[in-house]
Design an enzyme around this catalytic site. Structure first.
Site, PDB file in Angstrom:
ATOM      1  N   CYS A  92      56.514 -33.755  -7.947  1.00 50.40           N
ATOM      2  CA  CYS A  92      57.881 -33.836  -7.423  1.00 50.40           C
ATOM      3  C   CYS A  92      58.783 -32.993  -8.309  1.00 50.40           C
ATOM      4  CB  CYS A  92      58.359 -35.281  -7.447  1.00 50.40           C
ATOM      5  SG  CYS A  92      57.243 -36.414  -6.634  1.00 50.40           S
ATOM      6  N   ARG A  97      58.355 -27.842  -5.207  1.00 50.31           N
ATOM      7  CA  ARG A  97      57.491 -28.835  -5.874  1.00 50.31           C
ATOM      8  C   ARG A  97      57.270 -30.052  -4.997  1.00 50.31           C
ATOM      9  NH1 ARG A  97      56.765 -28.342 -11.334  1.00 50.31           N
ATOM     10  NH2 ARG A  97      56.396 -30.572 -11.488  1.00 50.31           N
ATOM     11  N   TRP A 107      57.247 -35.401  -3.434  1.00 52.74           N
ATOM     12  CA  TRP A 107      55.954 -35.048  -2.828  1.00 52.74           C
ATOM     13  C   TRP A 107      55.172 -36.357  -2.870  1.00 52.74           C
ATOM     14  CZ3 TRP A 107      53.932 -30.967  -0.321  1.00 52.74           C
ATOM     15  CH2 TRP A 107      52.559 -30.941  -0.109  1.00 52.74           C
ATOM     16  N   ASN A 166      58.445 -38.134 -11.853  1.00 51.08           N
ATOM     17  CA  ASN A 166      57.424 -37.184 -11.392  1.00 51.08           C
ATOM     18  C   ASN A 166      56.141 -37.556 -12.113  1.00 51.08           C
ATOM     19  OD1 ASN A 166      55.920 -35.006 -10.488  1.00 51.08           O
ATOM     20  ND2 ASN A 166      56.553 -33.714 -12.205  1.00 51.08           N
ATOM     21  N   GLY A 167      55.079 -37.866 -11.355  1.00 50.29           N
ATOM     22  CA  GLY A 167      53.797 -38.228 -11.973  1.00 50.29           C
ATOM     23  C   GLY A 167      53.176 -39.395 -11.214  1.00 50.29           C
ATOM     24  N   GLU A 184      32.988 -19.320  -1.667  1.00 50.94           N
ATOM     25  CA  GLU A 184      34.423 -19.421  -1.982  1.00 50.94           C
ATOM     26  C   GLU A 184      34.914 -18.130  -2.635  1.00 50.94           C
ATOM     27  OE1 GLU A 184      36.744 -21.006  -1.024  1.00 50.94           O
ATOM     28  OE2 GLU A 184      38.316 -20.622  -2.485  1.00 50.94           O
ATOM     29  N   LYS A 190      37.999 -15.728  -1.065  1.00 48.82           N
ATOM     30  CA  LYS A 190      39.167 -15.466  -1.912  1.00 48.82           C
ATOM     31  C   LYS A 190      39.417 -13.971  -2.014  1.00 48.82           C
ATOM     32  CE  LYS A 190      41.159 -18.392  -2.293  1.00 48.82           C
ATOM     33  NZ  LYS A 190      40.488 -19.449  -1.608  1.00 48.82           N
ATOM     34  N   GLU A 241      40.404 -12.355   1.520  1.00 45.59           N
ATOM     35  CA  GLU A 241      41.691 -12.693   2.163  1.00 45.59           C
ATOM     36  C   GLU A 241      42.880 -12.086   1.435  1.00 45.59           C
ATOM     37  OE1 GLU A 241      42.894 -16.811   2.385  1.00 45.59           O
ATOM     38  OE2 GLU A 241      41.804 -17.314   0.581  1.00 45.59           O
ATOM     39  N   HIS A 281      15.168 -10.712   2.322  1.00 46.10           N
ATOM     40  CA  HIS A 281      14.796 -10.813   3.745  1.00 46.10           C
ATOM     41  C   HIS A 281      15.691  -9.961   4.629  1.00 46.10           C
ATOM     42  CE1 HIS A 281      11.945 -13.948   2.730  1.00 46.10           C
ATOM     43  NE2 HIS A 281      12.874 -14.460   1.958  1.00 46.10           N
ATOM     44  N   LYS A 323      49.373 -20.054   6.129  1.00 49.49           N
ATOM     45  CA  LYS A 323      48.941 -21.071   5.166  1.00 49.49           C
ATOM     46  C   LYS A 323      48.192 -22.190   5.866  1.00 49.49           C
ATOM     47  CE  LYS A 323      48.337 -23.204   1.355  1.00 49.49           C
ATOM     48  NZ  LYS A 323      47.230 -22.678   0.516  1.00 49.49           N
TER      49      LYS A 323
HETATM   50  C1  AGP Z   1      41.800 -20.515   1.871  1.00 48.16           C
HETATM   51  O1  AGP Z   1      42.202 -19.720   0.795  1.00 48.16           O
HETATM   52  C2  AGP Z   1      42.470 -20.139   3.168  1.00 48.16           C
HETATM   53  N1  AGP Z   1      43.874 -20.218   3.050  1.00 48.16           N
HETATM   54  C3  AGP Z   1      41.895 -20.897   4.358  1.00 48.16           C
HETATM   55  O2  AGP Z   1      40.513 -20.644   4.407  1.00 48.16           O
HETATM   56  C4  AGP Z   1      42.092 -22.430   4.343  1.00 48.16           C
HETATM   57  O3  AGP Z   1      41.285 -23.008   3.367  1.00 48.16           O
HETATM   58  C5  AGP Z   1      41.681 -22.958   5.721  1.00 48.16           C
HETATM   59  O4  AGP Z   1      42.526 -22.395   6.702  1.00 48.16           O
HETATM   60  C6  AGP Z   1      41.741 -24.483   5.808  1.00 48.16           C
HETATM   61  O5  AGP Z   1      43.063 -24.911   5.635  1.00 48.16           O
HETATM   62  P1  AGP Z   1      43.305 -26.479   5.365  1.00 48.16           P
HETATM   63  O6  AGP Z   1      42.639 -26.805   4.077  1.00 48.16           O
HETATM   64  O7  AGP Z   1      44.791 -26.626   5.297  1.00 48.16           O
HETATM   65  O8  AGP Z   1      42.694 -27.234   6.505  1.00 48.16           O
END
Ligand code: AGP
Length: 605
Positions: free
Chosen positions: A2, A27, A74, A98-99, A478, A482, A485, A501, A600
């Site tokens: 928060c 935050r 939050w 906050n915490g 992962e 990263k 994207e 293979h 996002k």
């Molecule tokens: C991850 O870096 C991306 N922004 C994307 O793959 C994300 O993880 C995915 O869209 C899932 O989003 P969520 O965790 O909000 O469900």
């Protein structure tokens, strides 16, 4: 996570508080409130939603004030509602926090035995009640006694009804910075709320009490010794300040991972054991489960791959990980002994929400691991295990990923213990290792100096490979997303043993291969895979455990993790992968926080 702020001085405190909360809103932003001294006593204004709503309500009151505190929330304990919104008031005490107070339930029971009941469902109100229970007339003494009873992370700003013009503050784990200027004294969660008034500030030392008045800030330790704080100076502008001085939110959020992990792990440990009782998750959820399906998207799905590894390794119950957009059209085999776990930072991803609804339709029990409190997936799951990473602004998920790992590790330990596959002793050993992760990740954060030059060499790369086995294969997935994207460089994650293979035909001179080799049981196999790609001209960046014996001729760059049980290596290797992607995108001059074509949260199919 928060945002909190306090101000006492000779200008309109309401304005200072509202502007500060606006700046702190990244935050947390599900509700906000202010309390302030007026001629007729302490007043409080609260509003669900963003700070703008609070400002509208505050504009309707013409109270003028020179001293007050403010909070933008939050939610962690207690839903999003006005009654759960801070500041909280009890007796003579008004407080913002906050915490996370881990032992708030025990304290609540103690207070109930004295006939004292809270009105909200928050841990913060319990803290106000505890402070008030010690308050006679001396704020500092009451605070000192109260904090001895509190367990967990906190940053408090506290006002006492009969001490107009004064604000008291203390912290443990959660951040607080402060300064005194010609306008008065101001304290807040971070510089973004102070920078308008001063670029000189200090960090309130932990377990020290700050007493703010218009003219000064007096700091004493818990033995009444007065101290002078170390003054610091920033040369950021306001925009940079919102990012805490970091160039991008992504880097800031990478650095927030120790705090996010601490806030996610600590409240789920009781007497050294994983405990979800405060999440309302009873052991009966796991007792007769004979199969688990994890459904998620993107990075959340990659956290699920790690979770699969951990749950199967410990509980011997089969786990499948499904891309949510596939799961929902697969006509999945589900019955009442199936547990479907959905993982989602936003809690609003359309495919994951659809997967959850299908799982429920088919009679599965459902558990979601979600970061945003009160989100659709959280609301519609039978059970929810919230992660406490705070708002994640950058599109590329970093701190949300590592707290999802932490949640999966906690679930895998509790589940295996309930299934009697691991003893209480073994469970406590695993929990002890998990509790080290915030510190381990803290240590990893300093590897950026070693990684930035490596990323600079990837600048012109067209395509590269991530390879690994077991947990390292899940991590490779992962690492690949990263990098793709935010740097727009094509990459592919590959199970190292599978390369021969087909895909190894793509390995030619100077093709970069990022090889994860943190798992001891397959280390020798990984060495052979690395030799295979190297003999075909690959440039190898190797990520290995602390005691890995690696011949210098085997790779072009070697990044070793600090000593860690290799089962927990993903927490450290994840930081390396995040840095590789971040510094490559920065080197390519791209907008790291808002990469092209991406949102996002993908709330559409
Ligand atoms: C991850 O870096 C991306 N922004 C994307 O793959 C994300 O993880 C995915 O869209 C899932 O989003 P969520 O965790 O909000 O469900």
């Amino acid at each position: 996570m928060c945002g909190i702020i306090g101000f006492t001085g000779n200008i309109n405190a309401k304005e200072v508080l509202l502007q500060g909360l606006k700046a702190l809103e990244y935050r947390g932003y599900d509700s906000a409130g202010i309390s302030f001294f007026t001629e007729t006593g302490l007043k409080t204004i609260k509003a669900v939603g963003k700070v703008a709503g609070l400002a509208e309500k505050a504009a309707m009151s013409d109270d003028c004030t020179k001293c007050g505190i403010g909070h933008t929330r939050w939610a962690t304990h207690g839903g999003v509602s006005e009654v759960n919104c801070h500041p909280h008031h009890f007796g003579k005490v008004t407080l913002i926090h906050n915490g996370i107070i881990e032992n708030y339930k025990e304290l609540q029971e103690e207070l109930a035995s004295e006939g004292k009941e809270p009105v909200s469902q928050t841990d913060s109100e319990i803290a106000a009640m505890v402070i008030d229970s010690y308050y006679k007339a001396d704020p500092v003494s009451a605070i000192k006694k109260a904090v001895k009873k509190l367990r967990g992370a906190y940053a408090f700003c506290i006002m006492f009804e009969d001490h107009p013009g004064s604000i008291y503050a203390i912290r443990n784990g959660s951040p607080l910075v402060a300064t005194n200027t010609g306008a008065g004294s101001i304290i807040a969660s971070d510089m973004v709320a102070l920078i308008k008034y001063s670029k000189d500030y200090f960090v309130l030392p932990e377990h020290h009490i700050a007493h703010l008045t218009e003219g000064s800030i007096n700091i004493t330790d818990l033995d009444h010794n007065e101290i002078e704080p170390d003054m610091l100076h920033v040369n950021w502008d306001m925009a940079a300040a919102r990012k805490g001085g970091y160039e991008y939110f992504m880097l800031k959020e990478i650095h927030e991972q120790p705090e996010a992990l601490r806030n996610t792990i600590s409240p789920r440990i009781k007497d050294g054991m994983p405990d979800f009782s405060e999440d309302g998750i009873d052991d009966s959820l796991f007792a007769d489960i004979n199969r688990i399906i994890i459904a998620a998207c993107g990075t959340a799905m990659h956290a699920g791959l790690i979770g699969k590894n951990m749950i199967e390794k410990l509980s011997r119950v089969p786990v499948s990980v499904d891309i949510a957009s596939e799961f929902r059209y697969q006509d999945p085999v589900i019955d009442e002994k199936t547990l479907v776990i959905t993982i989602s930072q936003s809690g609003e991803t359309a495919d994951t929400l659809a997967a959850l609804r299908l799982a429920k339709e088919r009679g599965a029990k459902t558990l979601s691991i979600v970061n945003v409190k009160g989100s659709s997936i959280a609301r519609e799951s039978d059970y929810v295990l919230y992660t406490h990473a705070g708002p994640e602004i950058a599109v590329a998920s970093t701190k949300a990923y590592t707290v999802q790992l932490a949640a999966m590790y906690l679930v895998s330990f509790r589940f295996a213990y309930i299934k009697e596959k691991i003893s209480g002793k073994k469970t406590k050993e695993l929990i002890k290792e998990l509790e080290k992760m915030p510190g381990f990740v803290e240590k990893m954060l300093s590897c950026d100096k070693a990684i930035e030059p490596i990323s600079n060499k990837l600048l012109k790369t067209e395509s590269l490979f991530f390879i690994g086995r077991g947990l390292d294969y899940a991590l490779s997935c992962e690492g690949s997303i990263k990098l793709k994207e935010i740097s727009y460089i094509h990459s592919e994650a590959y199970a190292a043993g599978e390369l021969k293979h087909g895909t190894i035909s793509l390995i030619t001179d100077n093709v970069p291969v990022i090889a994860l080799a943190t798992q001891e049981d397959v280390f020798a196999k990984m060495i052979s895979n690395i030799r295979e790609v190297r003999s075909r001209g690959a440039k190898v960046i190797m990520i290995a455990g602390a005691d890995a014996q690696v011949d210098a001729s085997l790779c072009d760059h070697l990044i070793t993790l600090p000593p860690v049980n290799d089962v927990f290596a993903p927490f450290g290797a994840a930081i390396v992968l995040q840095y590789i992607a971040y510094y490559t995108a920065v080197a390519r001059g791209l907008n790291v926080d808002q990469p092209r074509n991406l949102a996002k949260s993908v709330t559409v199919e």
